[in-house]
Design an enzyme around this catalytic site. Structure first.
Site, short mmCIF file in Angstrom:
data_model
loop_
_atom_site.label_atom_id
_atom_site.label_comp_id
_atom_site.label_asym_id
_atom_site.label_seq_id
_atom_site.Cartn_x
_atom_site.Cartn_y
_atom_site.Cartn_z
NE ARG A 55 -11.84 -15.37 45.49
CZ ARG A 55 -11.05 -14.33 45.22
NH1 ARG A 55 -10.90 -13.35 46.10
NH2 ARG A 55 -10.41 -14.26 44.06
CB ILE A 61 -9.20 -22.32 31.71
CG1 ILE A 61 -7.80 -21.82 32.10
CG2 ILE A 61 -9.99 -22.75 32.93
CD1 ILE A 61 -6.97 -21.26 30.97
N GLY A 62 -9.57 -25.67 31.59
CA GLY A 62 -9.22 -26.92 32.26
C GLY A 62 -8.17 -27.73 31.53
N GLY A 74 -11.68 -30.76 33.65
CA GLY A 74 -10.46 -30.75 32.84
C GLY A 74 -10.67 -30.73 31.34
CB THR A 75 -13.09 -32.16 28.99
OG1 THR A 75 -14.34 -31.97 29.66
CG2 THR A 75 -12.54 -33.53 29.32
N GLY A 76 -12.86 -28.79 29.92
CA GLY A 76 -13.37 -27.46 29.58
C GLY A 76 -12.29 -26.55 29.02
CE LYS A 98 -15.53 -17.17 38.22
NZ LYS A 98 -14.49 -16.69 37.29
#
Length: 310
Positions: free
Chosen positions: A137, A16-17, A12-14, A133
């Protein structure tokens, strides 16, 4: 009205996060952020963590490499959203294992937030990054975890603020000469990061996005590079000199550049030459388009976004 899901954001601190965290709070979800011990003691992270706490976010101690802490955090929520960076993509197998053990998660959104990696013509080194990625998935699907993949296409701040000019890392967009990859006719999609956050959070409790790909592809934010330059020229009131880079030169530049320039060039090649963001139709069997699902969201258009640079 159904109670809104409790959401845990990992990463969350990145970049987009933080937009995902803010959107979760804004949309009224009980919001949790997994925070590593190193982040708590990092002065550079203090302002963002303080802003999280002041907005009502619950900070949960935890680490991808600490299975027990992950399971403990996940057991407190309904939805997990990962926004980890490129170096930690494959570490998301640890989140998958913790979700399986916890046994309570209604939806997992892995770290995607770009092109659809299952519909890609990217060359190396972007090809390998996208493959990681895709590997995550397949791992999620193999475990039968309910999921949504978010394909948000281009971050406006990365691409529109410079018109994706090679080597330019900060605004404003060019005002004399503009470099265009290929013939400039492939269409790409540019979304403001706040809107990416909003659309992402709208999807977490929506049955229409369960086990589907959420494409953030609003018609008003879909432009060919040529049309994007024309829009910018109209705002400037002048004509720019257009320099088109042939694909052969772009591929040579990718091979001759080092990280991270070669990665950025390879992504730009996939987006602006191959048209990977728009060269397929979104079918109900595998996906849905965000602005169609949530017409109430007043997103920032490309036209509006560029006004700040006049």
């Amino acid at each position: 009205m159904a109670q809104k899901s409790k959401i845990l954001i990992i990463g969350g601190t990145g970049y987009i996060g933080k937009f995902i965290v803010q959107a979760s709070v804004r949309e009224g979800h009980p919001t949790f952020a997994l925070v590593r011990e190193s982040s708590v003691s990092d002065p550079a992270k203090a302002p963002i963590l303080d802003s999280f706490k002041s907005s009502g976010v619950t900070l949960l101690p935890g680490d991808l490499n600490d299975h027990e802490s992950l399971v403990k955090a996940i057991k407190q929520v309904d939805v997990v959203i990962s926004t980890v960076g490129a170096m930690q993509l494959l570490d998301q197998t640890k989140i998958i294992a913790a979700i399986k053990e916890a046994g309570n998660i209604k939806r997992f959104l892995p770290s995607e937030f770009g092109n659809d990696v299952d519909r890609s013509n990217a060359v190396e080194p972007a090809k390998s990054a996208f493959a990681m990625k895709a590997q995550i998935r397949r791992a999620i699907e193999a475990e039968g975890i309910p999921r949504t993949y978010v394909s948000c296409n281009c971050f406006a701040a990365f691409f529109l603020s410079t018109l994706a000019q090679p080597g330019q890392m900060a605004p404003p967009p060019p005002k004399e000469t503009v470099v265009i990859m290929g013939d400039g006719n492939a269409k790409a999609v540019f979304n403001k990061e706040d809107d990416i956050g909003t659309f992402t959070i709208k999807a977490v409790d929506d049955p229409r996005t369960l086990n589907k790909i959420l494409y953030i592809r609003p018609p008003l934010n879909t432009y060919s590079f040529n049309d994007l330059v024309s829009l910018w020229e109209n705002k400037l009131g002048k004509t720019l000199q257009r320099i088109h880079l042939p694909e052969e030169k772009i591929l040579r530049d990718i091979q001759e550049s080092s990280i991270p320039i070669n990665v950025m060039l390879a992504i730009n090649h996939a987006v602006f030459v191959k048209g990977d963001q728009t060269n397929f139709e979104i079918e109900e069997s595998f996906g849905a388009e965000a602005s169609e699902l949530y017409p109430d969201v007043k997103y920032t258009t490309v036209d509006e976004y560029l006004n700040q640079f006049i």
